[in-house]
Write an enzyme that holds these catalytic residues in place. Sequence first.
Site, mmCIF file in Angstrom:
data_model
loop_
_atom_site.group_PDB
_atom_site.id
_atom_site.type_symbol
_atom_site.label_atom_id
_atom_site.label_comp_id
_atom_site.label_asym_id
_atom_site.label_seq_id
_atom_site.Cartn_x
_atom_site.Cartn_y
_atom_site.Cartn_z
ATOM 1 N N LYS A 202 0.679 -1.109 -0.013
ATOM 2 C CA LYS A 202 -0.036 0.102 0.119
ATOM 3 C C LYS A 202 0.774 1.209 0.028
ATOM 4 O O LYS A 202 2.153 1.305 0.126
ATOM 5 C CB LYS A 202 -1.028 0.113 1.337
ATOM 6 C CG LYS A 202 -2.065 -1.232 0.891
ATOM 7 C CD LYS A 202 -3.136 -0.855 1.943
ATOM 8 C CE LYS A 202 -4.405 -1.774 1.584
ATOM 9 N NZ LYS A 202 -5.294 -1.757 2.779
ATOM 10 N N ARG B 251 -3.431 -9.644 5.460
ATOM 11 C CA ARG B 251 -3.903 -9.907 3.871
ATOM 12 C C ARG B 251 -2.831 -9.519 2.930
ATOM 13 O O ARG B 251 -2.376 -8.222 2.952
ATOM 14 C CB ARG B 251 -5.251 -9.132 3.622
ATOM 15 C CG ARG B 251 -5.848 -9.174 2.421
ATOM 16 C CD ARG B 251 -6.979 -8.258 2.340
ATOM 17 N NE ARG B 251 -7.536 -8.234 1.043
ATOM 18 C CZ ARG B 251 -7.385 -7.384 -0.066
ATOM 19 N NH1 ARG B 251 -6.386 -6.631 0.257
ATOM 20 N NH2 ARG B 251 -7.954 -7.335 -1.107
#
Length: 274
Positions: free
Chosen positions: A214, A248
Site C-alpha cells: 500500500k 492480508r
Amino acid sequence: MKIGNRSFDTKAHTYIMGILNVTPDSFSDGGKWSTLDEALGHAEQMAEEGADILDIGGESTRPGHEQISEEEEIQRVVPVIEAVKARIDIPISVDTYKYPVAKAAIEAGAHLVNDIWGLKYDSRMAGLIAETGTACCLMHNKEKAEYQSFFEDMLKETKACVDIAKEAGIADDKILLDPGIGFGKTYEMNLKTLHYMERFHTLGYPMLLGTSRKSVIGLTLNLPADQREEGTLATTVMAVMKGYAFVRVHDVKANRRAIQMTRAILEAGAETQE
C-alpha cells in the site's frame, strides 16, 4: 473462529489471507490474473505457499478507482470462486461491499465477506451475512480523513460497524475487524494506526491487517507498488507481535516465513519467562 470448514485459533496464531484480484486495474497486480486459468493457477500457487484463506476481489478499491456495475463484478468473481472451490480445499473470502455481489458469491461458495465499508454501504449486507451464517471482516473506512480525536473516533466508528452486525444477528465468532490502512486516513494517520494497532483489541474481536504494497509503504520507502515486499514484511512482523489474527497479503511465501520466524522468537521468550 470457524470460516468454511476450517477452525482458526485467532488468539495464538497469525494466519494468511492471500489476495486474488481478478481486476484489470488493481493498484499493484491489475490484469495479471484476469482470465479464469490465470486466476486459478495463482490461487493454487498461494495455497501451496501456505495461504489459509483466499480473498477474491472483482473491483479495485485503490484511491481514485472507478466503481463498476454489480453485474460486471459478479461476472468476474463468481466463476473464480466456483473454480477455486472445486479445485482447492481452502476457505474463500469475497472482497466486496455490494449486497448482490456478496449474495452471488456466497451462493457460489464464498465463506467470508470482506467489506471495506464495514456493513455501512448497503443496509442489506448485514442481514445476508446473518442469514447465511457467513463470516465477515469489517473494515474501518470513511469518505474523508477528518477526525475530532483520531483514535477515539476510529474506534467509535469501528464499533458502529460491530453494532450493525450484532443488531442483524451476526454471531460474535463470525466477526473479524480491520483497522483500514489506506482508507479514510492520511499518510501520517496510517503510520500512527500501525504504531498503535493493538488499541483495536479493546473492541474484543480478532483483527486483520491489510497493508500489502500500500501507499503508506510506497511513500515511506519511495518505491513503486511492485517493490514494497520488504515494507510489507515489516508490518506483518508488527502484526504478529501485536496479536493480530490475520494478515492480508500478495506475497504469501515471504510473509509465511516472516510470521514463522517472529512466532518462534516470541514463543522462545515466553518459555524463558516461565
